[in-house]
Design an enzyme around this catalytic site. Structure first.
Site, PDB file in Angstrom:
ATOM      1  N   HIS A 176      34.021  32.657  47.977  1.00 28.51           N
ATOM      2  CA  HIS A 176      34.400  31.416  47.297  1.00 28.51           C
ATOM      3  C   HIS A 176      34.969  30.404  48.298  1.00 28.51           C
ATOM      4  O   HIS A 176      34.712  30.512  49.495  1.00 28.51           O
ATOM      5  CB  HIS A 176      35.355  31.716  46.136  1.00 28.51           C
ATOM      6  CG  HIS A 176      34.896  32.888  45.309  1.00 28.51           C
ATOM      7  ND1 HIS A 176      33.877  32.806  44.397  1.00 28.51           N
ATOM      8  CD2 HIS A 176      35.280  34.196  45.319  1.00 28.51           C
ATOM      9  CE1 HIS A 176      33.657  33.999  43.863  1.00 28.51           C
ATOM     10  NE2 HIS A 176      34.494  34.866  44.405  1.00 28.51           N
TER      11      HIS A 176
ATOM     12  N   GLU B 208      41.760  33.855  44.219  1.00 24.61           N
ATOM     13  CA  GLU B 208      40.961  34.781  45.018  1.00 24.61           C
ATOM     14  C   GLU B 208      40.539  34.136  46.336  1.00 24.61           C
ATOM     15  O   GLU B 208      40.525  34.787  47.381  1.00 24.61           O
ATOM     16  CB  GLU B 208      39.723  35.196  44.224  1.00 24.61           C
ATOM     17  CG  GLU B 208      38.798  36.133  44.991  1.00 24.61           C
ATOM     18  CD  GLU B 208      37.482  36.400  44.280  1.00 24.61           C
ATOM     19  OE1 GLU B 208      37.288  35.898  43.155  1.00 24.61           O
ATOM     20  OE2 GLU B 208      36.639  37.092  44.871  1.00 24.61           O
TER      21      GLU B 208
ATOM     22  N   HIS C  84      36.079  39.837  48.794  1.00 27.07           N
ATOM     23  CA  HIS C  84      36.400  39.366  47.450  1.00 27.07           C
ATOM     24  C   HIS C  84      37.553  40.169  46.861  1.00 27.07           C
ATOM     25  O   HIS C  84      37.961  41.197  47.405  1.00 27.07           O
ATOM     26  CB  HIS C  84      35.182  39.540  46.520  1.00 27.07           C
ATOM     27  CG  HIS C  84      34.042  38.634  46.846  1.00 27.07           C
ATOM     28  ND1 HIS C  84      33.800  37.469  46.174  1.00 27.07           N
ATOM     29  CD2 HIS C  84      33.080  38.725  47.816  1.00 27.07           C
ATOM     30  CE1 HIS C  84      32.725  36.873  46.686  1.00 27.07           C
ATOM     31  NE2 HIS C  84      32.274  37.620  47.692  1.00 27.07           N
TER      32      HIS C  84
ATOM     33  N   GLU D   6      35.215  44.382  47.141  1.00 22.15           N
ATOM     34  CA  GLU D   6      36.167  43.899  46.131  1.00 22.15           C
ATOM     35  C   GLU D   6      37.447  44.681  46.389  1.00 22.15           C
ATOM     36  O   GLU D   6      37.534  45.876  46.121  1.00 22.15           O
ATOM     37  CB  GLU D   6      35.639  44.175  44.712  1.00 22.15           C
ATOM     38  CG  GLU D   6      34.336  43.476  44.365  1.00 22.15           C
ATOM     39  CD  GLU D   6      34.519  42.026  43.942  1.00 22.15           C
ATOM     40  OE1 GLU D   6      35.679  41.546  43.966  1.00 22.15           O
ATOM     41  OE2 GLU D   6      33.524  41.383  43.600  1.00 22.15           O
TER      42      GLU D   6
HETATM   43 ZN    ZN Z   1      34.708  36.915  44.326  1.00 22.22          ZN
END
Ligand code: ZN
Length: 324
Positions: free
Chosen positions: A114, A151, A206, A288
Site C-alpha cells: 500500500h 497498515e 503486509h 502478512e
Molecule cells: Zn496489505
C-alpha cells in the site's frame, strides 16, 4: 493487505504439491529455525481441502470494508510526500558502493504494501490494471488497527528495518515505494520493479485485517498461473523455498505462531489471485505479519521492538534462501 473489490474473491484452495516435501527439506536444513515451526505444522494436521481459505474470506471481508472506511476517517495527516499527483521515479535506494558481505552482488526488492497516501487518491488507486489472469484495482488503502495505525505505515517501517539488515549483509536493496510518491505504485508496477531489477528475491510486506481472535503471520506463495501476461511457472518452486525459509525464521525471530486462521498451522498459503505475485518473474512472496484487528497481534505490530524482530526474521530467511 486489504481486500476490497476483486480482492474479495475467495482465494482458490489450490496448494503447491511441493509445499509439504519442501517444508520437510527445509526443516532438515535448518532444524533450529524450524523447531517451533514443526510443532505448528504437526498441529495443523492434514493439508487437504480449502477450509482455511474459505474461512479467511468469510472472516476478512466484513472487517476489511470497515477497515477502509476507518482508514479514511482516522488517517493522521502526518506524512508529506510530493503531491504532484504523479508517481515519482525515485522510489529506490541502492546499497552503498563497495558493499561487502555474503549477499554482495545479490539484489533484493522490498515491496512495502500500500502507500500511506493512497486514501487521498481513491480514483487513481481504483483504476483497473491487468494482472494477467484478470483486471483488478491498481492498489488499495490497506487496513488499520482500531486505534488508527495504518497498515501502510507499518509496512514502510518494517521495510526500512529490513533494508538496513540486508544492506548490512551486502545486498543491493530496492524499495517499490519509500513514502516518496503520492500513491501506489499499482500492483502491476510493484511486480515490474522486481522484474526489471532482476531481483534474486522479492518480498511484499503486509499486515492483515481479519476478525478479532484471528492471530499470527502467514506467508503467501505464488501458485502456478499461465494466463495473459502472467506466467509464474518458473517461480513457483523457488518462491516456495523462499517463503518457507522466511516463515521458519520469522517463527524463530519473533517467537510467534503461524496464523491460526489460514494455512492449517503451517503459516503458508498459496494464492493465484494476487497481481503482485502473478506478474512476478522473480522469486517472490508476500508476508502478512499479523492481524491489525486483533488486540494481541496489535500489541506486537505497534511495537518497534517486535517490528525489528519481524524484520530480522525476514532478513534471515532471505539470507538463507540466497546463500542456498
Ligand atoms: Zn496489505
Amino acid at each position: 493487505m486489504s481486500y476490497t473489490g476483486p480482492d474479495l474473491e475467495p482465494p482458490r484452495p489450490r496448494r503447491s504439491p511441493l509445499r509439504r516435501p519442501l517444508t520437510v527439506a527445509v526443516a532438515a536444513l535448518v532444524p533450529g529455525a524450524l523447531l517451533g515451526w514443526g510443532v505448528y505444522a504437526a498441529v495443523g494436521g492434514s493439508d487437504g481441502g480449502g477450509d482455511a481459505a474459505g474461512a479467511r474470506t468469510s472472516s476478512a471481508a466484513p472487517s476489511e470494508g470497515a477497515a477502509s472506511a476507518s482508514d479514511d476517517a482516522k488517517k493522521p495527516a502526518d506524512s508529506s510526500p510530493s503531491a504532484t499527483g504523479k508517481p515519482t521515479a525515485s522510489s529506490s535506494k541502492s546499497a552503498p558502493a563497495g558493499a561487502s558481505g555474503p549477499l554482495k552482488g545479490k539484489v533484493v526488492v522490498i515491496d512495502p504494501g500500500h502507500n500511506p497516501d493512497n486514501f487521498q487518491h481513491t480514483s487513481e488507486i481504483n483504476r483497473k490494471v491487468n494482472v494477467g489472469t484478470h483486471w483488478k484495482e491498481c492498489d488499495t488503502t490497506g487496513t488499520a488497527t482500531n486505534a488508527g495505525y495504518p497498515e501502510a505505515k507499518f509496512t514502510l517501517d518494517v521495510a526500512h528495518r529490513l533494508r538496513t539488515l540486508l544492506e548490512e549483509q551486502g545486498a543491493t536493496v530496492k524499495l517499490t515505494q519509500d513514502g516518496d510518491r503520492s500513491y501506489g505504485p499499482c500492483v502491476d508496477e510493484r511486480a515490474r520493479i522486481g522484474n526489471e531489477a532482476h531481483a534474486d528475491a522479492a518480498i511484499s510486506i503486509h499486515a492483515d485485517g481479519s476478525g478479532a481472535g484471528n492471530r499470527g503471520f502467514h506467508v503467501i506463495l505464488p501458485g502456478a498461473v499461465h494466463d495473459g501476461d502472467a506466467d509464474t511457472r518458473a517461480i513457483v518452486a523457488p518462491s516456495a523455498e523462499l517463503g518457507e525459509r522466511v516463515a521458519g525464521n520469522f517463527v524463530r525471530a519473533t517467537g510467534g505462531a503461524p496464523s491460526n486462521y489460514v494455512g492449517d498451522g503451517t503459516g503458508l498459503v498459496t494464492r493465484t489471485d494476487l497481481g503482485g505475485l502473478n506478474l512476478s518473474t522473480v522469486p517472490k512472496v508476500f508476508i502478512e505479519c499479523g492481524n491489525m484487528r486483533d488486540d494481541k497481534d496489535v500489541a506486537q505490530l505497534t511495537s518497534g521492538t517486535w517490528r525489528q524482530k519481524a524484520a530480522q526474521g525476514m532478513s534471515e530467511g532471505i539470507v538463507s534462501f540466497l546463500r542456498g
